[in-house]
Design a protein around this motif. Structure first.
Motif, PDB file in Angstrom:
ATOM      1  N   LEU A  85      -7.933   4.020 -10.959  1.00  0.00           N
ATOM      2  CA  LEU A  85      -8.131   5.211 -10.137  1.00  0.00           C
ATOM      3  C   LEU A  85      -8.009   6.500 -10.935  1.00  0.00           C
ATOM      4  O   LEU A  85      -8.342   7.588 -10.433  1.00  0.00           O
ATOM      5  N   GLY A  86      -7.493   6.420 -12.163  1.00  0.00           N
ATOM      6  CA  GLY A  86      -7.423   7.594 -13.027  1.00  0.00           C
ATOM      7  C   GLY A  86      -6.307   8.545 -12.630  1.00  0.00           C
ATOM      8  O   GLY A  86      -5.273   8.152 -12.105  1.00  0.00           O
ATOM      9  N   SER A  87      -6.544   9.836 -12.861  1.00  0.00           N
ATOM     10  CA  SER A  87      -5.488  10.839 -12.680  1.00  0.00           C
ATOM     11  C   SER A  87      -5.431  11.409 -11.268  1.00  0.00           C
ATOM     12  O   SER A  87      -4.488  12.120 -10.911  1.00  0.00           O
ATOM     13  N   GLU A  88      -6.445  11.135 -10.446  1.00  0.00           N
ATOM     14  CA  GLU A  88      -6.416  11.625  -9.064  1.00  0.00           C
ATOM     15  C   GLU A  88      -5.393  10.820  -8.261  1.00  0.00           C
ATOM     16  O   GLU A  88      -5.181   9.631  -8.527  1.00  0.00           O
ATOM     17  N   PRO A  89      -4.773  11.443  -7.240  1.00  0.00           N
ATOM     18  CA  PRO A  89      -3.852  10.680  -6.380  1.00  0.00           C
ATOM     19  C   PRO A  89      -4.591   9.498  -5.749  1.00  0.00           C
ATOM     20  O   PRO A  89      -5.642   9.672  -5.131  1.00  0.00           O
ATOM     21  N   GLY A  90      -4.035   8.282  -5.960  1.00  0.00           N
ATOM     22  CA  GLY A  90      -4.708   7.103  -5.432  1.00  0.00           C
ATOM     23  C   GLY A  90      -3.727   6.035  -4.987  1.00  0.00           C
ATOM     24  O   GLY A  90      -2.662   5.849  -5.580  1.00  0.00           O
ATOM     25  N   VAL A  91      -4.081   5.334  -3.903  1.00  0.00           N
ATOM     26  CA  VAL A  91      -3.239   4.271  -3.333  1.00  0.00           C
ATOM     27  C   VAL A  91      -4.097   3.029  -3.143  1.00  0.00           C
ATOM     28  O   VAL A  91      -5.238   3.129  -2.662  1.00  0.00           O
ATOM     29  N   VAL A  92      -3.523   1.857  -3.501  1.00  0.00           N
ATOM     30  CA  VAL A  92      -4.211   0.571  -3.374  1.00  0.00           C
ATOM     31  C   VAL A  92      -3.429  -0.303  -2.399  1.00  0.00           C
ATOM     32  O   VAL A  92      -2.200  -0.408  -2.497  1.00  0.00           O
ATOM     33  N   VAL A  93      -4.121  -0.951  -1.448  1.00  0.00           N
ATOM     34  CA  VAL A  93      -3.503  -1.901  -0.520  1.00  0.00           C
ATOM     35  C   VAL A  93      -4.327  -3.184  -0.546  1.00  0.00           C
ATOM     36  O   VAL A  93      -5.512  -3.162  -0.185  1.00  0.00           O
ATOM     37  N   PHE A  94      -3.722  -4.275  -0.986  1.00  0.00           N
ATOM     38  CA  PHE A  94      -4.402  -5.568  -1.019  1.00  0.00           C
ATOM     39  C   PHE A  94      -3.581  -6.589  -0.232  1.00  0.00           C
ATOM     40  O   PHE A  94      -2.342  -6.512  -0.181  1.00  0.00           O
ATOM     41  N   ASP A 101     -15.925   1.810  -4.788  1.00  0.00           N
ATOM     42  CA  ASP A 101     -16.240   2.178  -3.397  1.00  0.00           C
ATOM     43  C   ASP A 101     -15.036   2.792  -2.679  1.00  0.00           C
ATOM     44  O   ASP A 101     -14.958   2.762  -1.447  1.00  0.00           O
ATOM     45  N   ALA A 102     -14.070   3.294  -3.439  1.00  0.00           N
ATOM     46  CA  ALA A 102     -12.844   3.833  -2.836  1.00  0.00           C
ATOM     47  C   ALA A 102     -13.163   4.906  -1.809  1.00  0.00           C
ATOM     48  O   ALA A 102     -14.022   5.767  -2.023  1.00  0.00           O
ATOM     49  N   ALA A 103     -12.435   4.857  -0.673  1.00  0.00           N
ATOM     50  CA  ALA A 103     -12.609   5.842   0.397  1.00  0.00           C
ATOM     51  C   ALA A 103     -11.675   7.020   0.146  1.00  0.00           C
ATOM     52  O   ALA A 103     -10.779   6.975  -0.715  1.00  0.00           O
ATOM     53  N   GLN A 104     -11.835   8.053   0.917  1.00  0.00           N
ATOM     54  CA  GLN A 104     -10.978   9.220   0.803  1.00  0.00           C
ATOM     55  C   GLN A 104     -10.059   9.278   2.023  1.00  0.00           C
ATOM     56  O   GLN A 104     -10.494   9.093   3.160  1.00  0.00           O
ATOM     57  N   PHE A 117      -8.379   6.034  -1.627  1.00  0.00           N
ATOM     58  CA  PHE A 117      -7.739   4.901  -0.933  1.00  0.00           C
ATOM     59  C   PHE A 117      -8.589   3.641  -1.118  1.00  0.00           C
ATOM     60  O   PHE A 117      -9.776   3.625  -0.787  1.00  0.00           O
ATOM     61  N   VAL A 118      -7.941   2.576  -1.669  1.00  0.00           N
ATOM     62  CA  VAL A 118      -8.600   1.276  -1.844  1.00  0.00           C
ATOM     63  C   VAL A 118      -7.843   0.278  -0.990  1.00  0.00           C
ATOM     64  O   VAL A 118      -6.660   0.014  -1.235  1.00  0.00           O
ATOM     65  N   GLY A 119      -8.479  -0.279   0.023  1.00  0.00           N
ATOM     66  CA  GLY A 119      -7.824  -1.237   0.898  1.00  0.00           C
ATOM     67  C   GLY A 119      -8.723  -2.414   1.183  1.00  0.00           C
ATOM     68  O   GLY A 119      -9.886  -2.225   1.536  1.00  0.00           O
ATOM     69  N   ALA A 120      -8.209  -3.636   0.995  1.00  0.00           N
ATOM     70  CA  ALA A 120      -9.054  -4.810   1.225  1.00  0.00           C
ATOM     71  C   ALA A 120      -8.194  -6.051   1.386  1.00  0.00           C
ATOM     72  O   ALA A 120      -7.082  -6.136   0.874  1.00  0.00           O
ATOM     73  N   ARG A 121      -8.747  -7.003   2.129  1.00  0.00           N
ATOM     74  CA  ARG A 121      -8.152  -8.343   2.219  1.00  0.00           C
ATOM     75  C   ARG A 121      -8.931  -9.224   1.258  1.00  0.00           C
ATOM     76  O   ARG A 121     -10.145  -9.439   1.437  1.00  0.00           O
ATOM     77  N   LEU A 122      -8.261  -9.719   0.217  1.00  0.00           N
ATOM     78  CA  LEU A 122      -8.916 -10.547  -0.783  1.00  0.00           C
ATOM     79  C   LEU A 122      -9.073 -11.970  -0.262  1.00  0.00           C
ATOM     80  O   LEU A 122      -8.610 -12.312   0.830  1.00  0.00           O
ATOM     81  N   ASP A 123      -9.714 -12.805  -1.067  1.00  0.00           N
ATOM     82  CA  ASP A 123      -9.932 -14.198  -0.664  1.00  0.00           C
ATOM     83  C   ASP A 123      -8.603 -14.888  -0.383  1.00  0.00           C
ATOM     84  O   ASP A 123      -7.571 -14.570  -1.003  1.00  0.00           O
ATOM     85  N   ASP A 124      -8.638 -15.842   0.527  1.00  0.00           N
ATOM     86  CA  ASP A 124      -7.436 -16.622   0.814  1.00  0.00           C
ATOM     87  C   ASP A 124      -6.955 -17.352  -0.445  1.00  0.00           C
ATOM     88  O   ASP A 124      -7.766 -17.780  -1.273  1.00  0.00           O
ATOM     89  N   GLY A 125      -5.644 -17.500  -0.528  1.00  0.00           N
ATOM     90  CA  GLY A 125      -5.087 -18.283  -1.631  1.00  0.00           C
ATOM     91  C   GLY A 125      -4.653 -17.466  -2.821  1.00  0.00           C
ATOM     92  O   GLY A 125      -4.123 -18.018  -3.796  1.00  0.00           O
ATOM     93  N   VAL A 126      -4.853 -16.147  -2.803  1.00  0.00           N
ATOM     94  CA  VAL A 126      -4.369 -15.305  -3.895  1.00  0.00           C
ATOM     95  C   VAL A 126      -2.854 -15.169  -3.740  1.00  0.00           C
ATOM     96  O   VAL A 126      -2.361 -14.748  -2.680  1.00  0.00           O
ATOM     97  N   THR A 127      -2.120 -15.524  -4.763  1.00  0.00           N
ATOM     98  CA  THR A 127      -0.659 -15.533  -4.668  1.00  0.00           C
ATOM     99  C   THR A 127      -0.089 -14.123  -4.745  1.00  0.00           C
ATOM    100  O   THR A 127      -0.776 -13.167  -5.153  1.00  0.00           O
ATOM    101  N   ALA A 147      -6.095  -2.241 -10.352  1.00  0.00           N
ATOM    102  CA  ALA A 147      -6.897  -1.324  -9.530  1.00  0.00           C
ATOM    103  C   ALA A 147      -6.300   0.079  -9.531  1.00  0.00           C
ATOM    104  O   ALA A 147      -7.024   1.089  -9.605  1.00  0.00           O
ATOM    105  N   ARG A 148      -5.003   0.175  -9.463  1.00  0.00           N
ATOM    106  CA  ARG A 148      -4.329   1.482  -9.491  1.00  0.00           C
ATOM    107  C   ARG A 148      -4.626   2.220 -10.796  1.00  0.00           C
ATOM    108  O   ARG A 148      -4.897   3.421 -10.800  1.00  0.00           O
ATOM    109  N   ASP A 149      -4.600   1.471 -11.901  1.00  0.00           N
ATOM    110  CA  ASP A 149      -4.866   2.107 -13.196  1.00  0.00           C
ATOM    111  C   ASP A 149      -6.301   2.626 -13.284  1.00  0.00           C
ATOM    112  O   ASP A 149      -6.577   3.616 -13.972  1.00  0.00           O
TER     113      ASP A 149
END
Length: 893
Positions: free
Chosen positions: A811-820, A777-780, A786-796, A807-809
Motif C-alpha cells: 500500500l506504500g506510504s498512504e494510510p492503508g488498512v487490510v482485512v482478510f 483494486d483497493a477502495a477508498q 482499504f483492502v478487504g476480502a474473504r480468501l479461499d477456504d483453507g488459508v490458515t 498486502a499492507r507493505d
C-alpha cells in the motif's frame, strides 16, 4: 538433653503409665482433607469418631508423630518458633481418662526430676491457659497441681478450642507455657507476650464433633463424640529449645548444624539467631526446608507441579534460592541433605537405608532448578532490555509474577537483578497477582475438602467380625452372610436387581490394594446368584463385596458359596507378578534409584510409576523388556515368606514409601535375589506362568516420575500378534521385506515432506498474486486505502498473517488498512486479520479495535496491536457485514 533423648523420655513416661507405643504414621495418609499429616491425632481420628474401636488393650496410646504444615511457607524463618516439619509427641485416651488424667500425666513428666525420667522444668516458670468457661480444668490445675490462680489464664475459642480445621473431632483445650524470662519480653503471661511465654504442650479434651465452617472459631458443634477422649501434643522441638538452653528451634541440635554448613558453602555469616535480618531469615529457611524436604522424600514424595510434589519442589527451590542469595555459586543440596540426615537419623533410623535415594531426588531437583534459573535469567534480561528501550524504569508486577509462576523464577532474584539493571519492580502489582492466585487456590482447596466419610455402619464388623481371607490358597469357599449394606445403611435382605455390599465371615476374593484391582466373582446359594463387581476393605479388616443381585434374594445369616472368576484371577496374578519383574528390570537397567511410586494391575495389563528424571531411550525400553522376559523364561520359583519387617528389609526387600507396615510382613520373592518386595497381592507360582510381557512404552507423570505400561500373558501375545500383522500388511503394501519397512517408510515420509513444502510454496505464490490484484483494486474509505476480502477456504491463520503483511507493505506510504478472512472447512470457523501500515496508525486506525468490531458480526473475538491484530469467529456468514462496518468506521475518521 539431645532431641532423641527427649523423645525417649516422653515415650518411656507414658509406656510406664500403661499406654501402648504407636510408631509414627507416614506423612502421607489416605485422607481427602489433608495434604500431609498435620497433627499427632490424625492417625487416631477413626477411634475418636467412634468409627473403629482402638486396638490398644488399655484404651490408651502414645506416639511421636511426624507432622508437616505448609500453609504459611513464606513466613518460615521470620519467626523463630515455627517449622514446616515438626515432631508432635502425644498421649491419647479413648474414654479411659479425661481432664484430670491428662493434666496429671503432663505435669508429672514436665516437672519430674531428670534422674527419674522427667524433664526437670521449674514449676514456677510454667503457666497454663484454659478455655474461657472451663472451670473444671482451671480447678484441677490449681487444686491438684498447685498452679497459682494468677498463672492460669482463660482464652476464647480461637485460642483454646481445638479442631483439625475441617469437620471431625474437636474440643476445648488447655495449653502449657514456659516463661523464658524478662529478656524475651514483658510480663503478664501468655496473653501478654507469647514470645516470652513459649507454648510447649496442648491438652485437648476431645469430646465434641464439629461441622463445616471456616477459621478457628466459625463452625458449628454437631454434638458429643461417643466417648470423652484425650489428645495431647507436646512440641518436641520447643522442649528441646528449653532443655538445650537455646533461644529458638533453629539453634537446637537438629537444625543448627545445617546453618553451620550453610555458612561454609555461602561465605555469609548467621549473625543473630533472633533477628529478622534478611540473610538470617534465609539461613533459617535453608535449615527448616532441608529437614522438611528430606522427610517428605523419605516418605515417598517426588517433586512435581501439583499436590504434594509441588510443595516439595517449592521447598527445595526455596533452599536453592536462599543459598544463592547468601552467596553460593554452585550446587549445595548434597551437603545440606547429608547434614540433616545425620542429625535426624538417631530418631528415624530408616533414613540410613534411604540415603542414596533421598540424595538422588534432592540433587536432581537442584540440577533442574539451576537450569531454570539460567533460562529465567535470560527471560529477565530480555524484559529489562525491552523496558529500557521504551524508556521505562519499572518491571510490571504482572511480568514479575509471570516469571515467578510460569517460569519458576523467584521474585527475590527478580528484585536483585532489577536493582543491578537500575530498574524497580512493581511489587504492588506482583502482590496483587499473587493474592489472586492464592485466593483461587484456597477456593479450589475448599471445594475439594469434604468431611470424613461415615464408616460407623461397619464398626461392629471391624471390631468383632474381621473377614477371614483364604484367597491365596482357594478360589472358592463356603461363607456366612454377616451383614448387608445398601445406601449406606444396614439391611436384612437384598432382592433381585438390588445393588448391595455383602459382608461375609470368610472369602477367597482379593480386595483391591497394593495396586492390584479387586477380584470379580459370584456369591451363590441355591437359585440365588450375585455378581461381585468389586471388593474393598474397611478398616483393613472387613471385606465389602460390592454386588448386584442377578437372581433370587439374599438375607443376613444365609449360607453361601463365594467363588472367584478363575480367568480374572489368573490374569491378575500374571500382571502383578510381571510388575515385580519390571521393577527388578528397571533397577537393573537404570540403577537402584528407579523405585516404585505407584502401580495398577488388572488382568493382562499393568502400569508402573517410578522415580526417574529422564525420558527412557528406545534402547533402554528394549533392555527392560528383554530382562523381564528372560526372568519369565528362567521359570523362577515364586515364594511368599512371612517374616518380620526388619528381617525382610535386611534380606533386601523393597518396601513402598508411604505404606504402613506392621511388625510382621509378607514378602514375595521371585528368583531369590532377583526380586524381593513386601506385597500382599496374588501371584503366580512360577515366573513362566506369566507368559510373554510386552512393554507398550513410557511417559512422564510429573517431574521426577515416569510411567511404564505393559501387557502380560495372552494380552501380550495378542498385542505382539497385532503388531506383527500390521508390519506384514505395511510390508506387503510397500512390496518390501519386513526388515526393510522402517527405511522405506522413512523415505516415503521424506518425499511427502518435500511434496508438502512444494505445495506450500505454490500456495504462497498464488496468494501473493491474489493479494497484488486486491491491492491494485483497493477502495477508498475516507482518507484510508482499504483492502478487504474473504480468501479461499483453507488459508490458515499463519498464512493470513503473511499475506496481510505483504498486502499492507504494497500500500506504500498512504494510510492503508487490510482485512482478510478465510473459512476453516473442518471447524467451520473463520479466522480473520487486520493489518494497518504506519501512516494508517498515525492517522488513528487501530487494528485491534477493528478486529473487535468485526468479531461482533462473526460471533468471535480477537485482539492484537495497533498495526496488526487477529481474531476468529464462529459465524462466517457475518463477515461481509463486518467488513462493511470496518470500512465505514475508517471512513468516519
Amino acid at each position: 538433653m539431645q532431641t532423641h533423648e527427649i523423645r525417649e523420655r516422653f515415650t518411656n513416661h507414658f509406656v510406664k503409665a500403661g499406654h501402648t507405643p504407636v510408631p509414627s504414621a507416614s506423612l502421607i495418609l489416605d485422607d481427602p482433607n489433608l495434604l500431609f499429616v498435620n497433627a499427632g491425632m490424625v492417625p487416631f481420628k477413626p477411634y475418636f469418631l467412634g468409627q473403629q474401636t482402638p486396638p490398644f488393650p488399655s484404651g490408651t496410646a502414645t506416639s511421636i508423630q511426624k507432622c508437616v504444615r505448609t500453609l504459611d511457607i513464606d513466613e518460615v524463618g521470620i519467626t523463630t518458633r515455627h517449622n514446616t516439619f515438626f515432631q508432635m509427641a502425644g498421649n491419647f485416651s479413648f474414654g479411659q481418662y479425661f481432664k484430670e488424667g491428662a493434666i496429671t500425666h503432663a505435669w508429672t513428666l514436665l516437672t519430674g526430676p531428670v534422674a527419674e525420667g522427667g524433664f526437670g522444668l521449674d514449676r514456677e516458670r510454667l503457666w497454663v491457659t484454659v478455655y474461657e468457661n472451663d472451670d473444671e480444668a482451671a480447678d484441677i490445675w490449681h487444686e491438684k497441681m498447685g498452679v497459682p490462680r494468677e498463672r492460669i489464664q482463660r482464652l476464647g475459642m480461637a485460642d483454646n478450642y481445638w479442631s483439625m480445621g475441617v469437620p471431625g473431632p474437636c474440643g476445648p483445650c488447655s495449653e502449657i507455657y514456659y516463661d523464658r524470662g524478662p529478656e524475651y519480653g514483658r510480663e503478664g503471661g501468655p496473653v501478654a507476650d507469647d514470645n516470652r511465654y513459649m507454648e510447649i504442650w496442648n491438652l485437648v479434651f476431645m469430646e465434641k464433633e464439629r461441622g463445616e465452617g471456616i477459621g478457628k472459631d466459625d463452625f458449628e458443634i454437631l454434638g458429643d463424640l461417643p466417648k470423652k477422649n484425650i489428645d495431647t501434643g507436646l512440641g518436641v522441638e520447643r522442649v528441646a529449645c528449653i532443655l538445650q538452653g537455646v533461644d529458638n528451634v533453629y539453634e537446637t541440635d537438629l537444625l543448627r548444624p545445617v546453618i553451620d554448613v550453610a555458612e561454609t558453602v555461602t561465605g555469609s555469616t548467621y549473625e543473630d539467631p533472633a533477628a529478622d535480618r534478611a540473610d538470617d531469615i534465609r539461613f533459617r529457611v535453608i535449615a527448616d526446608h532441608s529437614r522438611t524436604a528430606m522427610m517428605l522424600i523419605l516418605d515417598g514424595v517426588s517433586p512435581s507441579n501439583e499436590g504434594r510434589g509441588y510443595i516439595l519442589r517449592r521447598l527445595l527451590r526455596r533452599i536453592i534460592r536462599s543459598a544463592r542469595l547468601l552467596g553460593a555459586t554452585g550446587a549445595t543440596m548434597e551437603k545440606f541433605m547429608t547434614t540433616i540426615m545425620d542429625t535426624m537419623e538417631p530418631s528415624f533410623p530408616e533414613i540410613a537405608r534411604n540415603r542414596e535415594r533421598i540424595l538422588h531426588v534432592a540433587v536432581g531437583e537442584e540440577d533442574t532448578f539451576l537450569r531454570t534459573l539460567a533460562s529465567g535469567t535470560r527471560l529477565f534480561e530480555q524484559t529489562a532490555e525491552s523496558l529500557k528501550g521504551k524508556g521505562a524504569a519499572t518491571v510490571p508486577g504482572a511480568r514479575a509474577f509471570e516469571l515467578h509462576d510460569t517460569y519458576g523464577f523467584p521474585i527475590d532474584l527478580t528484585l536483585e537483578m532489577a536493582h543491578e539493571a537500575g530498574l524497580e519492580v512493581d511489587m504492588d502489582g506482583f502482590e496483587a497477582a499473587m493474592a489472586e492466585q492464592k485466593a483461587r487456590a484456597k477456593a479450589d482447596n475448599r471445594a475439594k475438602k469434604h468431611g470424613h466419610t461415615d464408616l460407623s455402619v461397619y464398626r461392629e464388623f471391624v471390631d468383632s467380625h474381621p473377614t477371614v481371607f483364604h484367597g491365596y490358597e482357594d478360589l472358592t469357599g463356603s461363607a456366612k452372610v454377616l451383614g448387608l449394606v445398601s445406601g449406606g445403611k444396614l439391611v436384612n435382605e437384598a432382592h433381585e436387581g438390588d445393588e448391595v455390599e455383602v459382608i461375609l465371615d470368610a472369602t477367597p476374593m482379593y480386595a483391591e490394594s497394593g495396586g492390584q484391582m479387586a477380584d470379580r466373582g459370584t456369591i451363590s446359594a441355591g437359585a440365588t446368584t450375585l455378581d461381585v463387581n468389586d471388593v474393598q476393605k474397611v478398616g483393613k479388616k472387613v471385606w465389602l463385596h460390592k454386588s448386584t443381585v442377578a437372581a433370587g434374594g439374599l438375607a443376613v445369616g444365609d449360607e453361601v458359596t463365594a467363588e472367584v472368576d478363575a480367568a480374572w484371577r489368573h490374569g491378575a496374578r500374571q500382571a502383578h507378578s510381571a510388575t515385580h519383574l519390571i521393577h527388578a528390570a528397571l533397577r537393573e537397567i537404570l540403577g537402584p534409584d528407579a523405585v516404585q511410586a505407584g502401580s495398577l494391575n488388572r488382568p493382562g495389563y499393568l502400569r508402573f510409576d517410578f522415580a526417574y528424571t529422564h525420558q527412557l531411550s528406545p534402547d533402554q525400553l528394549q533392555q527392560i523388556e528383554l530382562v523381564t522376559n528372560r526372568a519369565v523364561d528362567a521359570d523362577y520359583e515364586v515364594n511368599t515368606i512371612e517374616t518380620t519387617l526388619d528381617n525382610a528389609l535386611d534380606m533386601g526387600a523393597m518396601a513402598l514409601f508411604g505404606e504402613a507396615y506392621g511388625d510382621n510382613v509378607r514378602m514375595v520373592e521371585i528368583g531369590g535375589p532377583f526380586s524381593r518386595e513386601l506385597c500382599g497381592g496374588t501371584h503366580v507360582s512360577h515366573s513362566s506362568q506369566i507368559g510373554p510381557v510386552s512393554v507398550l512404552g513410557e511417559s512422564s507423570v510429573g517431574s521426577g516420575a515416569r510411567r511404564i505400561e505393559a501387557y502380560s500373558g495372552l494380552d501380550a501375545f495378542r498385542f505382539m500378534s497385532k503388531e506383527t500383522a500390521l508390519v506384514s500388511g505395511v510390508a506387503a503394501e510397500l512390496k518390501a521385506q519386513s526388515a526393510d519397512v522402517p527405511d522405506r517408510v522413512r523415505a516415503l515420509a521424506e518425499r511427502l515432506k518435500a511434496a508438502e513444502k512444494r505445495v506450500a510454496e505454490l500456495k504462497a505464490q498464488q496468494l501473493t498474486a491474489q493479494t497484488a490484484d486486491l491491492v491494485a483494486d483497493a477502495a477508498q474509505a475516507g482518507t484510508f486505502r482499504f483492502v478487504g476480502a474473504r480468501l479461499d477456504d483453507g488459508v490458515t491463520g499463519k498464512e493470513l498473517r503473511t499475506v496481510a503483511g505483504a498486502a499492507r507493505d504494497r500500500l506504500g506510504s498512504e494510510p492503508g488498512v487490510v482485512v482478510f478472512a478465510s473459512k476453516d472447512p473442518e471447524k467451520g470457523s473463520m479466522p480473520f486479520i487486520v493489518a494497518a501500515n504506519p501512516a494508517a496508525v498515525e492517522a488513528g486506525a487501530k487494528a485491534g479495535d477493528l478486529v473487535k468490531l468485526i468479531g461482533g458480526y462473526v460471533d468471535g473475538r480477537g485482539g492484537g496491536k495497533a498495526d496488526m491484530a487477529q481474531g476468529s469467529g464462529g459465524k462466517p456468514e457475518g463477515f461481509d457485514a463486518g467488513l462493511k462496518a470496518a470500512r465505514e468506521e475508517l471512513a468516519g475518521r
